[in-house]
Design an enzyme around this catalytic site. Structure first.
Site, PDB file in Angstrom:
ATOM      1  N   LYS A  32      45.252  27.729  57.128  1.00 61.46           N
ATOM      2  CA  LYS A  32      46.283  26.687  57.226  1.00 61.46           C
ATOM      3  C   LYS A  32      45.679  25.359  57.675  1.00 61.46           C
ATOM      4  CE  LYS A  32      50.738  25.515  59.294  1.00 61.46           C
ATOM      5  NZ  LYS A  32      51.963  26.021  59.937  1.00 61.46           N
ATOM      6  N   HIS A  81      43.287  51.525  16.945  1.00 59.35           N
ATOM      7  CA  HIS A  81      44.126  50.324  16.992  1.00 59.35           C
ATOM      8  C   HIS A  81      45.528  50.614  17.515  1.00 59.35           C
ATOM      9  CE1 HIS A  81      41.394  48.338  13.727  1.00 59.35           C
ATOM     10  NE2 HIS A  81      40.779  48.536  14.892  1.00 59.35           N
TER      11      HIS A  81
END
Length: 576
Positions: A142, A330
């Site tokens: 922070k 596929h």
């Protein structure tokens, strides 16, 4: 806002002590930094001859409660959060004799690794939830305008190099990057904890409830859950699995906010195409025998497309209790079969479409013996991208070494997939529970005049499972427990049906068997009777589909005209 932030005091408290001694030594010897440290880290540094101020001396307060409380103190967080540019803050620093802390190096208790061990107790898991570490990291991050925060040992070298360049200081741009890294890590850490706790609640609820189903794991043989051609009460098994989220709770009330904790498994050479960057990440709740948990025994690195296809193939063979093999290409199962043994299952799956099997994925739900390897490698001379199975015999592994590029994966067992699935769209994420339903044949209905025979029913149940793995609009033609024709992904269902039937007839001609006695599975209802008419023209004798069309009556009438038996399951299985 200062660009440079000189480091005079550092607080170091790390679980992963990789490189920490060298890092601390250079801070002290090259830059005169004072080191404040805790517990085991302090001992390691002191043993290395590095001067350390123990945390209790810095705060004036002892560690307590078995180390649960040691850095949760105003002198720590005040030293991290004080804004150097605000006179009021600095006055309070002087008033309370708070020493400013300019660098924090913290990595967290290894919660994820702890709970990955199945022998870890709940109490031990709770003790591995780090409180002080995330608190220090968040405070330091922070105040990144003034404080440098390091959560990853890989960044030690970077920080030291910058300090050497800028007279003991770091640059704001670097601190901002480290700041972002901290919050990504703490978010992932909290998500892992939340996932673990949700899983524990789910397991507690499951153990407290009366188990209604006999089948608690795919791959476990239960007579009542096996496809039995002599029984119409067989169940299509879909048991519960470990989950990274409480799937049942989420399904009842989808969360307004959802945080995913993803850990990189490996960087990939590229994505679907060479110009795309890609990586493989693991969810914390991945099941023990998932693709993310699999061990690669040999072969080239897995590609993005390899992983997609292997995942689809592995998910499909996990649908079966009996020995099952899928050959996938596929994203579609070009070959699928069950048999009394896994080698025969492979032979029958390969025979469905040898041409498409070239360059495909083989998935088996039983240990792979030498005989199966010899069949695909020597007899069929099949080029295979990936072979995935629970395990392999020593003889099979020895033979596989002759195909060094073949990627061989061992999952260690067979279980059900993680219960939640995620798919990205532009700017967002789609989340759903996986397509897994307990389907009892006793709850299926037969609206046609003719009932399916026992052998037809067995084939229908097989086809229904495999059809889940075919891209919609999906039609799967089966014969004798093998998927002999597939119609995936066509924009209309009639074309899918025609394609599947044509392939089925080609398969039978190639195998020298009669092209009749087919059954058909459709992942969704038939919108018009033309689907039935096409199937009837190609000797389909029984159909399984969800039902629910406005024109079900027309389809039922068409089946009755052609003497076809049709089963309604009441459940759709689209796979887009």
């Amino acid at each position: 806002m200062a660009q440079d932030a000189r480091i005079r005091r550092a607080l170091i408290s790390v679980t992963d002590k990789t490189g920490v001694v060298d890092f601390a030594r250079e801070l002290v010897e090259a830059h005169g930094v004072e080191i404040v440290s805790t517990g085991g880290t302090a001992r390691v540094l002191i043993e290395a001859g590095i001067p350390v101020v123990p945390i209790e001396e810095f705060t004036g307060f002892p560690e307590m409660m078995d180390g649960r409380v040691k850095t949760l103190h105003p002198k720590v967080h005040g030293g991290l959060l004080a804004r150097r540019d605000l006179p009021a803050h600095m006055e309070q620093v002087r008033e309370h004799e708070i020493g400013l802390i300019d660098l924090v190096a913290v990595n967290l208790y290894e919660f994820e690794r702890t709970v990955a061990d199945p022998t870890t107790s709940f109490a031990d898991a709770i003790e591995h939830i780090d409180i002080g570490g995330p608190s220090m990291l968040r405070s330091a991050a922070k105040n990144a305008d003034a404080v440098t925060v390091v959560v990853d040992p890989a960044d030690y070298t970077r920080v030291l190099a910058e300090m050497a360049k800028y007279a003991g200081a770091t640059q704001l741009a670097t601190r901002r990057q480290l700041q972002a890294k901290v919050y990504a890590r703490t978010a992932a850490y909290d998500a892992a904890i939340a996932s673990y706790l949700a899983e524990q609640l789910e397991q507690a609820d499951a153990s407290a409830a009366t188990t209604a189903s006999c089948c608690t794991g795919i791959g476990t043989e239960h007579a009542a859950c096996s496809v039995d051609s002599a029984s119409a009460s067989a169940a299509v098994a879909a048991p519960a699995a470990d989950s990274s989220l409480d799937a049942a709770a989420w399904a009842a009330a989808p969360a307004a906010e959802l945080t995913l904790s993803l850990t990189m498994q490996q960087e990939l050479r590229y994505g679907e195409n060479p110009h795309q960057t890609a990586a493989f990440y693991r969810l914390p709740g991945a099941s023990a025998h998932s693709l993310a948990s699999a061990h690669q025994i040999q072969g080239k690195e897995l590609s993005y497309n390899n992983l997609l296809d292997t995942d689809a193939a592995w998910a499909l063979v996990r649908e079966f209790n009996e020995p099952a093999c899928v050959v996938l290409k596929h994203q579609n199962p070009c070959g699928s079969a069950v048999a009394p043994d896994i080698t025969t299952a492979y032979d029958r799956a390969f025979a469905c479409d040898p041409k498409s099997a070239f360059g495909g994925i083989i998935a088996c739900n039983r240990e792979v013996p030498l005989e199966l390897v010899e069949h695909f490698a020597d007899v069929n001379k099949q080029f295979v991208e990936v072979l995935i199975a629970p395990s392999y015999t020593p003889e099979a592994l020895e033979r596989l070494k002759r195909r060094q590029n073949l990627r061989v994966l061992a999952t260690g067992g067979v279980d059900t997939p993680t219960e939640m699935e995620f798919r990205s769209v532009d700017g967002g994420m789609l989340v759903q529970t996986v397509d897994r339903v307990d389907e009892d044949v006793a709850n299926f209905s037969v609206p046609t005049k003719r009932q399916p025979t026992d052998s037809e029913l067995a084939d229908l149940l097989f086809a229904w499972r495999v059809c889940k793995g075919v891209k919609s609009n999906a039609i799967l033609i089966a014969k004798d427990q093998a998927g002999v024709g597939m119609g995936p992904g066509q924009p209309n269902r009639v074309d899918s049906a025609l394609l599947a039937c044509t392939r089925a007839e080609d398969t039978c001609e190639r195998m020298g068997v009669e092209a009749s006695g087919f059954v058909c599975a459709s992942d969704a209802f038939f919108p018009f009777r033309d689907n039935v008419d096409v199937l009837a023209e190609h000797d389909v004798t029984a159909i399984i589909q969800p039902g629910g069309s406005k024109r079900d009556d027309e389809c039922i009438a068409a089946c009755d005209e052609h003497g076809i038996a049709m089963v309604f399951t009441g459940v759709r299985h689209f796979r887009h």
